[in-house]
Scaffold this active site. Sequence first.
Site, PDB file in Angstrom:
ATOM      1  N   SER A   1       0.823  -1.207   0.000  1.00  0.00           N
ATOM      2  CA  SER A   1       0.000   0.000   0.000  1.00  0.00           C
ATOM      3  C   SER A   1       0.859   1.260   0.000  1.00  0.00           C
ATOM      4  O   SER A   1       1.758   1.416   0.838  1.00  0.00           O
ATOM      5  CB  SER A   1      -0.910   0.004   1.233  1.00  0.00           C
ATOM      6  OG  SER A   1      -1.710   1.162   1.269  1.00  0.00           O
TER       7      SER A   1
ATOM      8  N   SER B   1      -4.622  -1.564   0.094  1.00  0.00           N
ATOM      9  CA  SER B   1      -5.899  -1.373   0.791  1.00  0.00           C
ATOM     10  C   SER B   1      -7.044  -2.104   0.093  1.00  0.00           C
ATOM     11  O   SER B   1      -8.103  -2.315   0.687  1.00  0.00           O
ATOM     12  CB  SER B   1      -6.219   0.124   0.893  1.00  0.00           C
ATOM     13  OG  SER B   1      -6.262   0.716  -0.390  1.00  0.00           O
ATOM     14  N   ASP B   2      -6.837  -2.500  -1.165  1.00  0.00           N
ATOM     15  CA  ASP B   2      -7.865  -3.223  -1.915  1.00  0.00           C
ATOM     16  C   ASP B   2      -7.730  -4.740  -1.809  1.00  0.00           C
ATOM     17  O   ASP B   2      -8.418  -5.472  -2.533  1.00  0.00           O
ATOM     18  CB  ASP B   2      -7.816  -2.822  -3.395  1.00  0.00           C
ATOM     19  CG  ASP B   2      -8.171  -1.367  -3.611  1.00  0.00           C
ATOM     20  OD1 ASP B   2      -9.281  -0.973  -3.197  1.00  0.00           O
ATOM     21  OD2 ASP B   2      -7.351  -0.623  -4.177  1.00  0.00           O
TER      22      ASP B   2
ATOM     23  N   ASP C   1     -12.916  -8.449 -29.371  1.00  0.00           N
ATOM     24  CA  ASP C   1     -11.762  -9.346 -29.321  1.00  0.00           C
ATOM     25  C   ASP C   1     -11.423  -9.768 -27.895  1.00  0.00           C
ATOM     26  O   ASP C   1     -10.760 -10.788 -27.686  1.00  0.00           O
ATOM     27  CB  ASP C   1     -10.530  -8.667 -29.935  1.00  0.00           C
ATOM     28  CG  ASP C   1     -10.516  -8.734 -31.452  1.00  0.00           C
ATOM     29  OD1 ASP C   1     -11.198  -9.607 -32.021  1.00  0.00           O
ATOM     30  OD2 ASP C   1      -9.809  -7.906 -32.067  1.00  0.00           O
TER      31      ASP C   1
ATOM     32  N   TYR D   1      -7.122 -17.645 -33.984  1.00  0.00           N
ATOM     33  CA  TYR D   1      -6.325 -16.417 -34.013  1.00  0.00           C
ATOM     34  C   TYR D   1      -4.965 -16.677 -33.372  1.00  0.00           C
ATOM     35  O   TYR D   1      -4.868 -17.311 -32.322  1.00  0.00           O
ATOM     36  CB  TYR D   1      -7.052 -15.303 -33.262  1.00  0.00           C
ATOM     37  CG  TYR D   1      -6.299 -13.995 -33.204  1.00  0.00           C
ATOM     38  CD1 TYR D   1      -6.455 -13.028 -34.187  1.00  0.00           C
ATOM     39  CD2 TYR D   1      -5.417 -13.735 -32.158  1.00  0.00           C
ATOM     40  CE1 TYR D   1      -5.767 -11.824 -34.140  1.00  0.00           C
ATOM     41  CE2 TYR D   1      -4.719 -12.538 -32.104  1.00  0.00           C
ATOM     42  CZ  TYR D   1      -4.897 -11.590 -33.093  1.00  0.00           C
ATOM     43  OH  TYR D   1      -4.200 -10.410 -33.038  1.00  0.00           O
TER      44      TYR D   1
END
Length: 228
Positions: free
Chosen positions: A43, A73-74, A118, A225
Amino acid sequence: MLKLKQQVFEANMDLPRYGLVTFTWGNVSAIDRERGLVVIKPSGVAYETMKADDMVVVDMSGKVVEGEYRPSSDTATHLELYRRYPSLGGIVHTHSTHATAWAQAGLAIPALGTTHADYFFGDIPCTRGLSEEEVQGEYELNTGKVIIETLGNAEPLHTPGIVVYQHGPFAWGKDAHDAVHNAVVMEEVAKMAWIARGINPQLNHIDSFLMNKHFMRKHGPNAYYGQK
């Protein structure tokens, strides 16, 4: 955990590189599913001085098991998403300008073209706002819960990102680098949608058959792809 800490460090350093963060905003994490441990950015530590060894290791309850700093903090938001969605290997949160603008407007980022299709199968959703009780309580945990509430039982890797109302974007992927890749794309398609709707306010969504083609040729069971 040295390899995972290095990966998470490099992914965090990609945030300023791609213009997704200002100052110390933003964070990236990755999970070691076998050990039940998550590596996340510390943090408030500046990117210019941050080192791989500064990454913080926490268990699934958020307890620090390795590191000198407090985790982001998340962290509780990241952990809640990892607990709910086993396919996630990395998570990123930023306040990138255009994606955050859609979050502040309380609007999903509309799927308007093939660049969006995409990577994201449909609109990038916007969550509801958190209640005062949710904010005053376990705010970061409840942020994770409102993301889960919005996604429901959908496969998160089919729409690898979301904008949290009045907050900002979260993106995820198979690992930390994949999560950052998706966050970069989210910011780009958010910008494209803003410009396109400014040019043509009546612009409709991409045709479903074109969206299906572009998403499935990259991510479907018969994807063709790129190189094997």
